[in-house]
Design an enzyme around this catalytic site. Sequence first.
Site, PDB file in Angstrom:
ATOM      1  N   SER A 153      22.553 -10.661   8.213  1.00 19.14           N
ATOM      2  CA  SER A 153      21.848 -11.826   7.680  1.00 19.14           C
ATOM      3  C   SER A 153      22.911 -12.835   7.267  1.00 19.14           C
ATOM      4  CB  SER A 153      21.039 -11.383   6.458  1.00 19.14           C
ATOM      5  OG  SER A 153      20.662 -12.503   5.682  1.00 19.14           O
ATOM      6  N   TYR A 166      19.965  -7.027  -1.448  1.00 17.40           N
ATOM      7  CA  TYR A 166      19.782  -7.349  -0.018  1.00 17.40           C
ATOM      8  C   TYR A 166      21.072  -7.960   0.540  1.00 17.40           C
ATOM      9  CZ  TYR A 166      17.843  -9.395   4.268  1.00 17.40           C
ATOM     10  OH  TYR A 166      17.603  -9.744   5.578  1.00 17.40           O
TER      11      TYR A 166
HETATM   12  P1  NAP Z   1       9.791  -7.094   8.824  1.00 17.20           P
HETATM   13  O1  NAP Z   1       8.833  -7.956   9.562  1.00 17.20           O
HETATM   14  O2  NAP Z   1       9.597  -6.839   7.389  1.00 17.20           O
HETATM   15  O3  NAP Z   1       9.959  -5.725   9.623  1.00 17.20           O
HETATM   16  C1  NAP Z   1      10.774  -4.718   9.112  1.00 17.20           C
HETATM   17  C2  NAP Z   1      10.481  -3.419   9.820  1.00 17.20           C
HETATM   18  O4  NAP Z   1      11.246  -2.389   9.179  1.00 17.20           O
HETATM   19  C3  NAP Z   1       9.016  -3.016   9.727  1.00 17.20           C
HETATM   20  O5  NAP Z   1       8.596  -2.470  10.949  1.00 17.20           O
HETATM   21  C4  NAP Z   1       9.039  -1.966   8.627  1.00 17.20           C
HETATM   22  O6  NAP Z   1       8.030  -0.997   8.730  1.00 17.20           O
HETATM   23  C5  NAP Z   1      10.385  -1.326   8.862  1.00 17.20           C
HETATM   24  N1  NAP Z   1      10.789  -0.581   7.671  1.00 17.20           N
HETATM   25  C6  NAP Z   1      10.947  -1.052   6.408  1.00 17.20           C
HETATM   26  N2  NAP Z   1      11.227  -0.057   5.577  1.00 17.20           N
HETATM   27  C7  NAP Z   1      11.261   1.079   6.306  1.00 17.20           C
HETATM   28  C8  NAP Z   1      11.458   2.446   5.987  1.00 17.20           C
HETATM   29  N3  NAP Z   1      11.665   2.871   4.743  1.00 17.20           N
HETATM   30  N4  NAP Z   1      11.428   3.345   6.997  1.00 17.20           N
HETATM   31  C9  NAP Z   1      11.183   2.955   8.259  1.00 17.20           C
HETATM   32  N5  NAP Z   1      10.954   1.687   8.612  1.00 17.20           N
HETATM   33  C10 NAP Z   1      10.994   0.751   7.645  1.00 17.20           C
HETATM   34  O7  NAP Z   1      11.261  -7.726   8.907  1.00 17.20           O
HETATM   35  P2  NAP Z   1      11.986  -8.629  10.025  1.00 17.20           P
HETATM   36  O8  NAP Z   1      12.001 -10.003   9.539  1.00 17.20           O
HETATM   37  O9  NAP Z   1      11.472  -8.300  11.364  1.00 17.20           O
HETATM   38  O10 NAP Z   1      13.470  -8.077   9.858  1.00 17.20           O
HETATM   39  C11 NAP Z   1      14.129  -7.291  10.821  1.00 17.20           C
HETATM   40  C12 NAP Z   1      15.609  -7.289  10.483  1.00 17.20           C
HETATM   41  O11 NAP Z   1      16.128  -8.629  10.555  1.00 17.20           O
HETATM   42  C13 NAP Z   1      15.928  -6.800   9.079  1.00 17.20           C
HETATM   43  O12 NAP Z   1      17.131  -6.057   9.109  1.00 17.20           O
HETATM   44  C14 NAP Z   1      16.140  -8.088   8.294  1.00 17.20           C
HETATM   45  O13 NAP Z   1      16.954  -7.878   7.177  1.00 17.20           O
HETATM   46  C15 NAP Z   1      16.806  -8.948   9.343  1.00 17.20           C
HETATM   47  N6  NAP Z   1      16.703 -10.400   9.116  1.00 17.20           N
HETATM   48  C16 NAP Z   1      15.505 -11.040   9.224  1.00 17.20           C
HETATM   49  C17 NAP Z   1      15.451 -12.423   9.044  1.00 17.20           C
HETATM   50  C18 NAP Z   1      14.149 -13.181   9.160  1.00 17.20           C
HETATM   51  O14 NAP Z   1      14.147 -14.412   8.930  1.00 17.20           O
HETATM   52  N7  NAP Z   1      13.040 -12.553   9.533  1.00 17.20           N
HETATM   53  C19 NAP Z   1      16.619 -13.139   8.746  1.00 17.20           C
HETATM   54  C20 NAP Z   1      17.828 -12.453   8.637  1.00 17.20           C
HETATM   55  C21 NAP Z   1      17.855 -11.078   8.830  1.00 17.20           C
HETATM   56  P3  NAP Z   1       6.509  -1.300   8.229  1.00 17.20           P
HETATM   57  O15 NAP Z   1       5.985  -2.291   9.216  1.00 17.20           O
HETATM   58  O16 NAP Z   1       5.873   0.001   8.302  1.00 17.20           O
HETATM   59  O17 NAP Z   1       6.646  -1.881   6.861  1.00 17.20           O
END
Ligand code: NAP
Length: 245
Positions: A153, A166
């Site tokens: 991130s 985070y």
């Molecule tokens: P998201 O929509 O919240 O999806 C996260 C996924 O991780 C979900 O499928 C969730 O499962 C799973 N997860 C969370 N806790 C878990 C656990 N204890 N065991 C197994 N699975 C778990 O997030 P996202 O935005 O797609 O983020 C994906 C990655 O990109 C992350 O590493 C995040 O830090 C990074 N990121 C995102 C952004 C952004 O703007 N979106 C920016 C920078 C970095 P459930 O669906 O069951 O909850």
Amino acid sequence: MENYTAAPDLLKAKTILVTGAGDGIGRTAALTYAQHGATVILLGRTVAKLEKVYDEIMTISAPEPIIHPLDLQNASDEDYRILGDNILEQCGQLDGLLHNAAILGPRTPIQFYPVDSWMQLMQVNVNAPFMMTRALLPALQAAPEASVIFTSSSVGRKGRAYWGAYSVSKFAVEGFMQVLSDELRQTSSIRVNSIDPGATRTAMRKAAYPAEDPYTLKGPEDLMPLYLYLMGSDSKSVTGQALTA
Ligand code: NAP
């Protein structure tokens, strides 16, 4: 990298594990990798979401995926050992590992950051990828040229007030990527890199910025050229890099 076009069969005959494959960026990456020929191992904690992704993959005449439910909050060393053994037994090797799952935690000053939330977040965002990678190295080493991708991130490259655990967890992920890349560069053909996806329309982004109009953001599908590039053999000689989508 927006201009990268992946060959339709870029990931043919490859086995790729995606964590957090049920939602957000992980869901789109799993579908995209399957579309490009990979057998995808869908790992996550909510089985219903993984089943939905499984069904979607089955409608695009891609290789049948494998569902592996696992809650990274509670998973033990033994759970990761079983995962590694299952992959070696069923697939013979692991060609790609996308560490994508993460939690956001509270955004609050360090002085008031709840200690239990800090510990829980470090378990999912840092300790779980360590334990999983450690257990999956034999399967990764069995592949001719495996790719490991960590998800970072912007706050994992420059600290930001109130982003607490985070932000610190994403710095740890970058550090782990560098250590592992340096270690494996000498002794194997496994490459290790990180991606900062940037602001992307997902549930996590919505939780972090509730007032933002999600349609001003890019969607997970816009990130896929970089996710494909790093997973496929076009990036064979790239390792130790912190990339931004
Ligand atoms: P998201 O929509 O919240 O999806 C996260 C996924 O991780 C979900 O499928 C969730 O499962 C799973 N997860 C969370 N806790 C878990 C656990 N204890 N065991 C197994 N699975 C778990 O997030 P996202 O935005 O797609 O983020 C994906 C990655 O990109 C992350 O590493 C995040 O830090 C990074 N990121 C995102 C952004 C952004 O703007 N979106 C920016 C920078 C970095 P459930 O669906 O069951 O909850």
